[in-house]
Write a protein that holds these residues in place. Sequence first.
Motif, PDB file in Angstrom:
ATOM      1  N   ALA A   1      31.593  49.679  29.330  1.00 11.57           N
ATOM      2  CA  ALA A   1      31.281  49.558  30.668  1.00 11.57           C
ATOM      3  C   ALA A   1      32.661  48.972  31.351  1.00 11.57           C
ATOM      4  CB  ALA A   1      30.145  48.867  31.127  1.00 11.57           C
ATOM      5  N   LEU A   2      33.173  47.784  30.988  1.00 11.73           N
ATOM      6  CA  LEU A   2      34.109  47.126  31.985  1.00 11.73           C
ATOM      7  C   LEU A   2      35.366  48.094  31.852  1.00 11.73           C
ATOM      8  CD1 LEU A   2      33.771  43.575  30.567  1.00 11.73           C
ATOM      9  CD2 LEU A   2      32.986  44.422  32.601  1.00 11.73           C
TER      10      LEU A   2
ATOM     11  N   ARG B   1      37.164  49.465  35.311  1.00  5.85           N
ATOM     12  CA  ARG B   1      38.603  49.241  35.268  1.00  5.85           C
ATOM     13  C   ARG B   1      39.611  50.566  35.512  1.00  5.85           C
ATOM     14  NH1 ARG B   1      41.583  45.923  38.068  1.00  5.85           N
ATOM     15  NH2 ARG B   1      41.673  47.969  38.770  1.00  5.85           N
ATOM     16  N   GLU B   2      39.115  51.517  34.733  1.00  6.55           N
ATOM     17  CA  GLU B   2      39.746  52.931  34.868  1.00  6.55           C
ATOM     18  C   GLU B   2      39.447  53.765  36.228  1.00  6.55           C
ATOM     19  OE1 GLU B   2      39.002  54.589  31.277  1.00  6.55           O
ATOM     20  OE2 GLU B   2      40.465  53.603  30.112  1.00  6.55           O
ATOM     21  N   THR B   3      38.152  53.385  36.798  1.00  4.61           N
ATOM     22  CA  THR B   3      37.678  54.202  37.902  1.00  4.61           C
ATOM     23  C   THR B   3      38.041  53.847  39.337  1.00  4.61           C
ATOM     24  OG1 THR B   3      35.914  54.979  36.769  1.00  4.61           O
ATOM     25  CG2 THR B   3      35.686  55.396  39.165  1.00  4.61           C
TER      26      THR B   3
ATOM     27  N   PRO C   1      40.940  45.623  44.370  1.00  6.59           N
ATOM     28  CA  PRO C   1      41.343  44.729  43.450  1.00  6.59           C
ATOM     29  C   PRO C   1      39.892  44.177  42.737  1.00  6.59           C
ATOM     30  CG  PRO C   1      42.013  44.420  45.451  1.00  6.59           C
ATOM     31  CD  PRO C   1      41.381  45.617  45.564  1.00  6.59           C
ATOM     32  N   ILE C   2      40.012  43.542  41.738  1.00  3.51           N
ATOM     33  CA  ILE C   2      38.650  43.363  40.785  1.00  3.51           C
ATOM     34  C   ILE C   2      38.988  42.229  39.823  1.00  3.51           C
ATOM     35  CG2 ILE C   2      39.153  45.016  39.005  1.00  3.51           C
ATOM     36  CD1 ILE C   2      36.437  45.795  38.730  1.00  3.51           C
TER      37      ILE C   2
ATOM     38  N   GLU D   1      43.980  43.419  28.232  1.00  2.00           N
ATOM     39  CA  GLU D   1      44.244  44.908  27.649  1.00  2.00           C
ATOM     40  C   GLU D   1      44.084  46.014  28.645  1.00  2.00           C
ATOM     41  OE1 GLU D   1      43.557  44.940  23.628  1.00  2.00           O
ATOM     42  OE2 GLU D   1      45.369  43.862  23.086  1.00  2.00           O
ATOM     43  N   MET D   2      42.734  45.617  29.145  1.00  2.15           N
ATOM     44  CA  MET D   2      41.848  46.604  30.082  1.00  2.15           C
ATOM     45  C   MET D   2      42.683  46.478  31.353  1.00  2.15           C
ATOM     46  SD  MET D   2      37.963  46.233  29.338  1.00  2.15           S
ATOM     47  CE  MET D   2      37.365  46.189  27.591  1.00  2.15           C
ATOM     48  N   GLY D   3      43.376  45.719  31.787  1.00  2.00           N
ATOM     49  CA  GLY D   3      43.989  45.519  32.997  1.00  2.00           C
ATOM     50  C   GLY D   3      43.452  44.454  34.009  1.00  2.00           C
TER      51      GLY D   3
END
Length: 201
Positions: A148-149, A153-155, A159-160, A178-180
């Motif tokens: 889900a995370l 992050r990809e969508t 800022p998050i 690694e996910m950003g």
Amino acid sequence: IRTLDIGGDKSLPYINIAKEDNPFLGIRGIRFSLQEQTLFIEQLLAIFMAHNQKNIKIMFQMVSTVEEFTQAKKIAQTVAKENHIDITHIQFGIMLEVPCVIFALKEFDQIVDFYSIGTNDLTQYLFAIERTHPTLTADATSAMIFSALKQIRETTTKPISICGELAGVEEATEKLIEMGYSTLSVSAKLIPSLKEKIRNV
């Protein structure tokens, strides 16, 4: 600055909320604020009067629809206008903790300035397990949570940050980075160990 976040397992002695069979699925966060607007307006005015032209962020809790955010921000803008307060330096965002928001991120991206992922409640609602339940527990480091995370992050292009217990779990740090994700909100006592972990990712 979070707007009033009560309901579920959070309560205030001077506020009475009607008893609900499922309080975690009831009047919480922004739902309470939009229902009890007098208190919401007072809080917004206090924030505006105290911010003194500094760049700050205001975050609404338990938002589940674009309409809730739009209504809350409109109230904030009305409060500022009626009191002749410039809020151009203030950003408005949401605590992303209700799963349905994940499927509407492109719509939310058009109206919010930022997100903070409330991993405690997001986990609770993804697994349908009340986080205060005496016998049931949800795995906060489950692969489904990270899926889900990753999707979030990809969508989103806004800022998050990560908030909640997961942000302070060292074994999750590398995956989040690694996910950003580059902003983690944790208790002060966890900062040294997390900084050391991040240096070695």
